[in-house]
Design a protein around this motif. Structure first.
Motif: not given
Length: 878
Positions: A554-563
């Motif tokens: 599940c991707v962290d939308p605030t982190d371009l690297d995915g989190g």
């Protein structure tokens, strides 16, 4: 020598990779250790027994479970005797025989019965036990490790360690303990070997990304905004800035050097914060640490890592020393607690635990599973054998109403069951198998009955769907429920099986699995690799089987690297060797082989997933890629990759910062000189007529230095500091190789081994040995990695310096690798070869007063890269 072992002989032909491993047995066992990494299906037990036979010593074999313990005796009788008639064995550790099979738990229990541990050591000496075999050595827990290490320290043993996955992602202390007991890795049976021999199926890993729910996104965005606001206010907070200026480390560093040496990160964090505030760092504070007046430290940006280190020390580690400021520190603590940054004596501005828990448990993954199951079913039809493994059962969702399915807010066995039951076709193919809940479809009852008596079980319909039955056993039936459902799955009556990784992970065997979905977010890559092993086994009934292994993130939308979830996957993939998704395939470990973009914007997730599903359903391509890639190599080689830093495109960065600066300067010089000469001659022609040619030449040189002098000085300085990186790293590799040879670590013959160093397209520099064996490769890679990583606390430093470098302020500091830094004479051998390849240097012992000061200076030089991944050890099939 034991006569009983003379009767043992392996009665089948060795597979080629097994024979190759055994060929180097004598050199591997020279240090009394034989440490082998081998994937499931490679015959680890058989190899272990052959090593025991070759050593001809009384042996204690230790396994993690009774089942695996019993397998050892079974393999001994069936593979090393004609009539299963070997009798010189025991299962009782208290009454050992020539070969004793036991478990780690039994040894630990036995250890605790001795009040005087000398009696414990004497027991093994009196029974002449001289070989210890550690099976599935990655299972060693602290208590088990203690009783083994205690035994090893007080007696001489041959240690044979067998594992599918060393615990590389454990803490550094745990990894160190593991290798202290088992020794360095001597050899590895590679997955490509097994695929080539037909002992494993071709397979591929896939990552399916999901977007958090709106509620989760709002939570993350609010959290990040609150942290950013706190940081911005703090940078303008005169009280906090003054608190740091008055801190003893900054105010009087020369009075607290011992503390600074032991906690340079804290001191660095103070300097970085003050620098970020625009505060001019008093250079006198740095002079006491060995910096000269003109030397510059490149301070990194004040990110959340550094802020975390600062507050972890202020609120926890250094609090007792700041007792006079306790009132102020308490107000800081309250602020951080309100932000959910400080809990259980731990400061976490990044939100690794808080946000990771939210994302790893995101219900968005349930939709991912539905999409994968639908795609796999459409592709494989009746051949589908899909297993979905997760961590928790979540019994509260057993009888959830249909209209409430969308409200499920956790991932687990029953939430997955409910989603697949409701959203996927053919629910009759679905079943649940866990320790406490078993569910089957009533349509397979008749097949169930052919395996076991229905009277041994009770069946009750689920309230939400009467076509599904909850199964419980009465007493102890002849066939366990796990065995029954496994047979139904193998026969194809169950095609989608949802279970817990604890039940269906290590040890469970169902060769027909061709699609494995890992919905598990707890545990190390040891358990992940064991679970993967279930899907890549060869299936005798499906010779063309390919395995798809699905990982959810599940991707962290605030982190371009995915989190954090993507970071966790990247770490786990270091243990997975597989074929790349590139046009020209090759075999390697690491996340990069999947060709997933470095940045994962939320708006591109659907496109990325669609592309992944499209590739995953073309299983014939997976087989073709494996066949093509296997033909390009003969063994796995460990390489050290020096990672290209920064976001700039490589070509542009190479020109400005990297190691062809002089060539860039010369090209620029040629162009500008042409213009300069034409213009200068035109303007100064009258000088030749008035004052002569020599005066003209002097004027030309003066103008040339004025125009180009600074650029030439800057280019020379960059070149002296870095050189051509790939060539320089190649020379470092040669210094390490020759040191290994002189100290006796090279057994393959120095003349047959070369160092290979080159630049990849993205700017990464790769260095490896050519012609070395697995142990030599491993020692070389470890030493080179230590040499290039940010400095921590080596016993010796190599300082590359001379008069010219001093004038340019470009001293370079390198830690002497631990393998050579244990003794001064070994460090001097390394320095001798360093001088030969890289020029003048001095060796500094860092435990002296001057040495510790220089060590701190060296650490501060490396502070810019403190949280960057500078190097990576990569396995490549070559």
């Amino acid at each position: 020598m034991l006569k009983s072992l003379d009767d043992l002989e392996f009665i089948f032909p060795w597979r080629s990779y097994q024979a190759e491993l055994l060929k180097h047995f004598n050199s591997h066992i020279a240090d009394n250790h034989f440490h082998v990494i081998a994937p499931p299906g490679s015959g680890k037990t058989i190899l272990g027994l052959e090593i025991v036979r070759k050593l001809e010593k009384k042996t204690l074999v230790l396994a993690p479970t009774l089942t695996i313990r019993n397998q050892w005796e079974d393999r001994l009788q069936n593979f090393f005797t004609e009539n299963c008639d070997f009798e010189a064995y025991s299962f009782d550790i208290k009454a050992p025989s020539d070969i004793t099979f036991s478990t780690y738990q039994s040894l630990h229990a036995f250890y605790k019965t001795f009040e005087d541990k000398n009696d414990y050591y004497q027991f093994f000496k009196s029974h002449n036990i001289e070989t210890l075999v550690l099976d599935e050595a990655h299972h060693l827990k602290n208590a088990w490790w203690n009783c083994l290490m205690d035994l090893k320290r007080n007696s001489e043993f041959y240690i044979v360690a067998l594992t599918a996955t060393p615990p590389y992602d454990s803490s550094r202390a745990e990894v160190s303990k593991y290798f202290t007991l088992c020794g360095e890795v001597d050899d590895e049976i590679a997955v490509p070997d097994l695929v080539r021999e037909g002992d494993l199926s071709p397979h591929q890993d896939f990552v399916y990304f999901s977007k958090p729910e709106d509620l989760e996104i709002n939570f993350i965005v609010d959290y990040r905004r609150d942290i950013a606001d706190f940081k911005d206010k703090l940078l303008k907070d005169e009280v906090f800035i003054n608190f740091l200026i008055e801190h003893r480390f900054y105010k009087n560093p020369n009075w607290h050097l011992d503390e600074l040496y032991s906690n340079t990160e804290y001191f660095s964090a103070i300097l970085i914060f003050l620098y970020a505030c625009g505060f001019e760092i008093d250079h006198q504070k740095l002079e006491v640490l060995g910096f000269e007046k003109q030397e510059l430290i490149q301070f990194p940006k004040l990110d959340l890592h550094w802020l975390g280190i600062l507050f972890q020390n202020i609120l926890v580690l250094d609090r007792e020393q700041l007792i006079e400021q306790e009132k102020y520190i308490s107000t800081l603590e309250k602020q951080l607690r309100r932000l959910h940054v400080f809990e259980r004596n731990s400061v976490d501005f990044i939100g690794e635990q808080l946000l990771y828990k939210s994302l790893s448990n995101s219900p968005s993954k349930l939709k991912s599973i539905v999409s994968i199951v639908k795609a796999e079913r459409e592709s494989l039809k009746r051949d589908l054998r899909c297993v979905i493994l997760t961590d928790y059962i979540r019994k509260e969702f057993l009888n959830i109403k249909t209209e409430e399915i969308e409200d499920i807010d956790k991932i687990g066995v029953l939430p997955i069951f409910q989603y697949v039951r409701y959203y996927c076709n053919r629910p009759e193919e679905l079943a649940v198998l866990s320790g406490s809940i078993v569910i089957i479809h009533q349509s397979i009852l008749r097949h169930f009955e052919t395996i076991a008596s229905l009277d041994d079980f009770s069946f009750s319909s689920l309230q939400i769907d009467e076509s599904f039955l909850l199964v419980t056993s009465k007493g102890k039936p002849k066939n366990s429920i796990v065995s029954i459902l496994t047979q139904l799955f193998e026969a194809g009556y169950i095609r989608v099986l949802v279970g817990t990784k604890s039940l269906l992970g290590e040890g469970w065997d169902a060769p027909s699995i061709n699609s494995l979905i890992l919905a598990s977010f707890i545990g190390s890559f040891v358990s992940s690799n064991q679970m993967r092993g279930r899907a890549i086994r060869k299936d005798a009934n499906a010779p063309n089987k390919t395995g798809n292994i699905w990982h959810l993130a599940c991707v962290d939308p605030t982190d371009l690297d995915g989190g954090r979830e993507v970071d966790t996957l990247k770490r786990r993939f270091e243990a997975f060797v597989g074929v790349t998704n590139s046009t020209i395939p090759f075999i390697s470990n690491g996340f990069e082989r999947l060709n997933i973009p470095d940045e994962i914007p939320v708006e591109q997730i659907d496109t990325l997933n669609e592309s992944t599903l499209n590739v995953a359903t073309k299983r014939i391509l997976t087989t073709e890629k494996w066949n093509n890639a296997i033909g390009k190599g003969t063994k796995l080689t460990k390489e050290v990759k020096v990672l290209h830093q920064g976001k700039r495109p490589y070509k542009r960065q190479q020109q400005i910062y990297y190691f062809d600066v002089l060539r860039f300067f010369i090209v620029e010089l040629l162009f500008t000189m042409m213009l300069f000469y034409v213009e200068f001659v035109a303007q100064s022609f009258h000088l030749i007529l008035q004052r002569g040619v020599f005066y003209f030449i002097y004027a030309l040189l003066a103008a040339f230095i004025g125009v180009f002098g600074y650029k030439l000085w800057k280019a020379a300085k960059l070149y002296i500091r870095h050189g051509y990186l790939y060539k320089k790293i190649g020379k470092m590799g040669l210094a390490i190789l020759d040191t290994l040879d002189e100290l006796g670590y090279i057994t393959s013959g120095r003349a047959s081994i070369n160092v290979n160093s080159y630049v990849l397209g993205k700017g990464d520099v790769v260095c490896n040995l050519v012609g070395a064996n697995a142990l030599e490769n491993s020692l070389f890679a470890k030493a080179l990695t230590e040499l290039l990583e940010p400095i921590e606390s080596p016993r010796y430093l190599i300082v590359k310096t001379n008069f010219f470098r001093k004038r340019l302020d470009v001293e370079n500091f390198y830690p002497v690798p631990e393998l050579f830094g244990d003794k001064k004479e070994n460090a001097l051998v390394f320095q001798k070869h360093w001088k030969h390849y890289l020029g003048q240097s001095k060796l500094v012992f860092t435990r002296s007063v001057e040495g510790r000061k220089l060590l701190l200076k060296a650490r501060l030089f490396h502070v810019y890269n403190a949280f960057k991944e500078v190097t990576k050890e990569v396995m490549v099939w070559k």
